[in-house]
Motif scaffolding. Structure first.
Motif, short mmCIF file in Angstrom:
data_model
loop_
_atom_site.label_atom_id
_atom_site.label_comp_id
_atom_site.label_asym_id
_atom_site.label_seq_id
_atom_site.Cartn_x
_atom_site.Cartn_y
_atom_site.Cartn_z
N PRO A 107 0.80 -1.23 0.00
CA PRO A 107 0.00 0.00 0.00
C PRO A 107 0.83 1.28 0.00
N LYS A 108 1.97 1.27 0.73
CA LYS A 108 2.75 2.51 0.73
C LYS A 108 3.43 2.72 -0.62
N TYR A 158 0.91 4.16 -2.84
CA TYR A 158 0.74 5.58 -2.51
C TYR A 158 1.86 6.41 -3.12
N SER A 204 -4.11 1.86 -3.05
CA SER A 204 -3.58 2.02 -1.70
C SER A 204 -4.69 2.36 -0.71
N GLN A 217 -6.85 -0.33 0.73
CA GLN A 217 -6.26 -1.08 1.83
C GLN A 217 -6.21 -0.26 3.12
N PHE A 258 -4.79 2.73 3.56
CA PHE A 258 -3.57 3.48 3.82
C PHE A 258 -3.92 4.96 3.97
#
Length: 324
Positions: free
Chosen positions: A72-73, A76, A102, A105, A107
């Motif tokens: 996810p990061k 992002y 992202s 999930q 984030f």
């Protein structure tokens, strides 16, 4: 009085007062990436920069691979790279694609950034309700930028008691995490009694915290308080220090007030040459009232002092512009 100087204590300032995702994204990268390491190969973990402009080309491919694996990061960061046009060229459609992955999930940075795109209609039709929904999800995870942005909506929206209470709560949450714009606005809430009982001691407390982070609106407010002895003991030296800090960041009200402080200060005595310098800067940057003060001071100074003050003003403006 010129309208830029009418208000003694400036009111709310929007904590995300930008029209482009580019500015806010770079700010987020600077603050976020250093605190949480991206779950990608170790070679990238050890070299992940704090600023998006410092990301090397070979690291971008690793970010892209991690994003494709569902990190996810990384998703992002990749969405952010597309949003600001780094390496791939600006592409809001791809930015939204990766930010949505992202955000799906949970984030929080992606939720916030995606909200900015929806709010400003970048790559998608403007949808403030969707932006608010995304920011609310991020805020529930303690995301201080989302908390502050939501607070802005409530503070600047319906302006009723219920909205002010929500704004106060959200500003408080973001302020406790050290976000200077939220600390400033929380001080305004205390000063004006919006969402909370009026409390100047609390207003001063939060403006001081914001000023410590070099936030110019808070520095200006504190300068006014110490200049006039409102809520604090009058202290022109402290006022001068706060005004200078705000002026160095381009706050024209602080520039004008520095002129007035040097013109009228009796501790120990007026400094008309300094006053002339600051009013010259104010006049050259569009504050109409400054010209009147220059006319009043001019007969009280020698031509040499006036020349020195003008030269000092030109040097100050040059240094300021060189640093922008």
């Amino acid at each position: 009085m010129d309208r830029q100087n009418k208000r003694r204590i400036p009111g709310y300032t929007g904590t995300s007062n930008v029209t482009s995702v580019v500015k806010i994204t770079i700010f987020l990268i600077t603050l976020v990436v250093t605190s949480e390491i991206l779950a990608v190969p170790k070679t990238l973990q050890n070299s992940l920069p704090a600023d998006i402009d410092e990301i090397p080309q070979d690291s971008v491919e690793l970010i892209k691979q991690a994003a494709s694996r569902g990190e996810p990061k990384a998703q992002y960061l990749l969405g952010t790279l597309y949003a600001v046009g780094r390496f791939y060229g600006q592409d809001y459609s791809l930015a939204i694609h990766w930010l949505e992955k992202s955000a799906s999930q949970g984030f929080p940075d992606a939720l916030f950034e995606l909200g900015i795109l929806h709010f400003n209609g970048l790559g998608t039709p403007t949808n403030q309700l969707e932006a608010q929904r995304l920011w609310n999800m991020a805020a529930q995870q303690g995301h201080m930028f989302a908390q502050a942005r939501l607070a802005d909506l409530y503070a600047f929206g319906q302006r009723d008691t219920a909205s002010y209470k929500k704004a106060f709560s959200l500003y408080s949450a973001a302020a406790e995490q050290g976000y200077a714009p939220a600390q400033y606005n929380l001080g305004v809430m205390y000063q004006k009694g919006r969402g909370v009982m009026p409390n100047m001691q609390q207003a001063v407390k939060w403006w001081r915290k914001a000023a410590e982070s070099n936030y110019p609106y808070a520095q200006l407010n504190l300068g006014v308080l110490y200049d006039e002895g409102t809520g604090v003991k009058k202290d022109h030296q402290v006022a001068r220090r706060y005004y200078r800090s705000a002026a160095q960041q381009g706050d024209l009200r602080a520039v004008f007030r520095l002129g007035k402080l040097h013109e009228n200060c009796d501790e120990p005595a007026p400094d008309l040459e300094q006053a002339y310098m600051w009013f010259t800067i104010a006049a050259k940057t569009g504050i109409n009232d400054a010209a009147q003060h220059l006319r009043q001071i001019r007969p009280r100074l020698t031509s040499e002092k006036i020349s020195q003050a003008r030269h000092a003003a030109d040097n100050w403006l040059k240094r300021y512009r060189d640093n922008q």
